[in-house]
Design a protein around this motif. Structure first.
Motif, short mmCIF file in Angstrom:
data_model
loop_
_atom_site.label_atom_id
_atom_site.label_comp_id
_atom_site.label_asym_id
_atom_site.label_seq_id
_atom_site.Cartn_x
_atom_site.Cartn_y
_atom_site.Cartn_z
N ASP A 196 84.63 -34.34 36.99
CA ASP A 196 85.52 -33.26 37.07
C ASP A 196 86.24 -32.94 35.92
OD1 ASP A 196 88.25 -32.52 38.42
OD2 ASP A 196 87.41 -33.18 40.22
N ARG A 201 91.86 -36.96 38.79
CA ARG A 201 90.90 -37.04 39.78
C ARG A 201 89.93 -37.98 39.27
NH1 ARG A 201 90.92 -31.96 43.36
NH2 ARG A 201 92.95 -32.48 44.47
N VAL A 286 75.46 -28.77 53.74
CA VAL A 286 76.30 -29.54 54.61
C VAL A 286 77.48 -28.58 55.32
CG1 VAL A 286 78.19 -31.31 54.72
CG2 VAL A 286 76.27 -31.53 52.90
P1 NAD Z 1 88.94 -29.61 45.88
O1 NAD Z 1 88.96 -28.39 45.55
O2 NAD Z 1 90.16 -30.75 45.79
O3 NAD Z 1 87.87 -30.46 44.82
C1 NAD Z 1 87.00 -29.63 44.18
C2 NAD Z 1 87.09 -30.52 42.64
O4 NAD Z 1 86.38 -30.06 41.90
C3 NAD Z 1 88.44 -30.45 41.96
O5 NAD Z 1 88.95 -31.98 41.76
C4 NAD Z 1 88.23 -29.62 40.78
O6 NAD Z 1 88.99 -30.00 39.55
C5 NAD Z 1 86.76 -30.07 40.38
N1 NAD Z 1 85.98 -29.03 39.52
C6 NAD Z 1 86.28 -27.88 39.09
N2 NAD Z 1 85.33 -27.49 38.27
C7 NAD Z 1 84.48 -28.41 38.08
C8 NAD Z 1 83.29 -28.88 37.11
N3 NAD Z 1 82.97 -27.69 36.13
N4 NAD Z 1 82.61 -29.83 37.11
C9 NAD Z 1 83.23 -30.61 38.10
N5 NAD Z 1 84.36 -30.72 38.86
C10 NAD Z 1 84.74 -29.57 38.79
O7 NAD Z 1 88.23 -29.76 47.55
P2 NAD Z 1 87.92 -30.72 48.56
O8 NAD Z 1 89.16 -30.55 49.53
O9 NAD Z 1 87.65 -32.08 47.91
O10 NAD Z 1 86.53 -29.66 48.87
C11 NAD Z 1 85.37 -29.98 47.98
C12 NAD Z 1 84.77 -28.68 48.28
O11 NAD Z 1 84.09 -28.78 49.80
C13 NAD Z 1 85.52 -27.57 48.16
O12 NAD Z 1 84.61 -26.48 47.77
C14 NAD Z 1 85.57 -27.22 49.76
O13 NAD Z 1 85.72 -25.74 49.98
C15 NAD Z 1 84.15 -27.73 50.38
N6 NAD Z 1 84.27 -28.12 51.87
C16 NAD Z 1 82.93 -27.86 52.33
C17 NAD Z 1 83.00 -28.25 53.55
C18 NAD Z 1 81.94 -28.02 54.21
O14 NAD Z 1 81.77 -28.17 55.54
N7 NAD Z 1 80.77 -27.40 53.76
C19 NAD Z 1 84.01 -29.00 54.15
C20 NAD Z 1 85.48 -28.96 53.61
C21 NAD Z 1 85.25 -28.75 52.32
#
Ligand code: NAD
Ligand code: ZN
Length: 342
Positions: A196, A201, A286
């Motif tokens: 991250d 985090r 997913v």
């Molecule tokens: P979040 O936005 O809190 O987490 C994303 C994390 O990625 C953040 O901590 C951010 O700092 C980090 N990040 C940014 N750039 C990065 C990089 N270059 N390398 C590594 N990490 C990096 O979101 P969340 O609530 O934990 O959800 C995660 C993801 O899943 C989001 O994109 C959300 O939209 C998605 N989501 C998908 C579903 C689904 O059903 N497919 C459901 C819920 C959430």
């Protein structure tokens, strides 16, 4: 009752007095005790392009919750008043090809609470009894209230993967990524590496058992060291950020698997030939939680005592504190944020 309402097609929420929902014969009324706040709620709060294209105000927001059953419809047999429950927030048709082949998580007729119908940032919510999930007595409401994102993490980590003994990379340590770290450790991964850009985090990922929690710039060297240059067996992509998605493909071993949960904000370019095809990578997209195998797995992991999601919850607010809740999520300083209703 009090409810956090998206009143019009513009930024913001309003805390309103609204009628307690009435229930259909196949529904139950649940008194909400805790409700998780998700990135989706922030999109709806900000009224971005996705929200404007999808949601039709006015409606009550929120889709992650737990509480006590207050009333049950005439046709409901296996849920009773006083039961401690959470619920699957995706309401599916149960009749289409996908529902009838065990793929209800991608039912084309899905309606999501707090998005397509009234949600749970309120004192009461009406839910179809089929979506209700009972909580064990020792599971606090605030853990019940985050079963939805925890279920995303279980689905991503465990569906089609072989985690025991595997080396796993989690890209993105938002709440779902941090849950996934704990799940993979509990499931017997030999090494869990997390990445991250946010140090707070990464610290949470370490707390949940990550063997390495590193910035993206240090990821390649870390994976090389941990896997003797082979690459990880499984990547759980949980950021949705293009740079991290490219890293996911770069750091998975040939023949490995990439489970894709993170949602990119817009289309971007991937070299299918060099990033995926020639390396024999399997990709799994997913959506939500599998109904209901993900829920069964989640309950059994919680029962085992080997997976404890509690450290992921960093902030609690009453419904009145929604402004602060939005702010703390956007700041990136939070793990999971929950509303607590008494
Ligand atoms: P979040 O936005 O809190 O987490 C994303 C994390 O990625 C953040 O901590 C951010 O700092 C980090 N990040 C940014 N750039 C990065 C990089 N270059 N390398 C590594 N990490 C990096 O979101 P969340 O609530 O934990 O959800 C995660 C993801 O899943 C989001 O994109 C959300 O939209 C998605 N989501 C998908 C579903 C689904 O059903 N497919 C459901 C819920 C959430
Ligand atoms: Zn269906």
């Amino acid at each position: 009752m009090k409810a956090l309402v998206k009143e019009s097609a513009a930024p913001g929420f309003v805390l309103r007095d609204v009628p307690i929902p009435s229930i259909l014969d196949n529904e139950v009324l649940i008194r909400v005790r805790a409700a998780g706040v998700c990135g989706t709620d922030v999109h709806i709060f900000d009224w971005d392009d996705w929200a404007a294209g999808r949601c039709k105000p006015p409606f009550t927001v929120g889709h992650e919750f737990a509480g006590e059953v207050a009333e049950v419809g005439k046709l409901v047999t296996d849920v009773k008043v006083g039961d401690r429950v959470t619920a699957e927030g995706h309401i599916v048709c149960g009749r289409c090809h996908l529902c009838r082949t065990g793929n209800a998580h991608v039912c084309p007729n899905t309606r999501i609470i707090g998005v397509d119908r009234n949600g749970c940032f309120a004192e009461y919510i009406a839910m179809p009894a089929t979506n209700v999930w009972h909580l064990d007595d020792n599971i606090p409401f605030e853990i019940g209230g985050i079963h939805d994102p925890m279920g995303n993490a279980f689905h991503t980590a465990l569906h089609g993967t072989e985690i025991p003994g595997a080396t796993v990379l989690v890209t993105g340590c938002g709440p779902i990524g941090i849950f996934a770290v704990g799940i993979c450790v509990a499931a017997g991964a030999s090494r869990v590496i997390a990445s991250d850009v946010n140090p707070r985090r990464l610290a949470l990922a370490r707390q949940m058992g990550a063997h390495d929690a590193v910035a993206p710039a240090d990821l390649s060297a870390t994976v090389d060291r941990a896997t003797e240059g082979l690459g990880v067996d499984v990547v759980l992509e949980m950021s949705g950020v293009p740079a991290a998605i490219h890293q996911a493909f770069a750091e998975v071993r040939d023949g490995g698997r990439v489970q894709m949960l993170g949602i990119p904000s817009k289309p971007f370019e991937i070299n299918l030939a060099t990033e995926i095809i020639f390396n024999g990578i399997t990709i799994y997209g997913v959506v939500g939680r599998r109904m209901y195998d993900t829920w069964i797995q989640m309950t059994q992991f919680l029962r085992s005592g080997k997976f404890d999601p509690a450290p992921v919850i960093t902030h609690r607010f009453p419904l009145e504190g929604f402004g602060e809740a939005m702010h703390v999520i956007k700041s990136g300083d939070a793990g999971k944020v929950v509303f607590v209703l008494d």
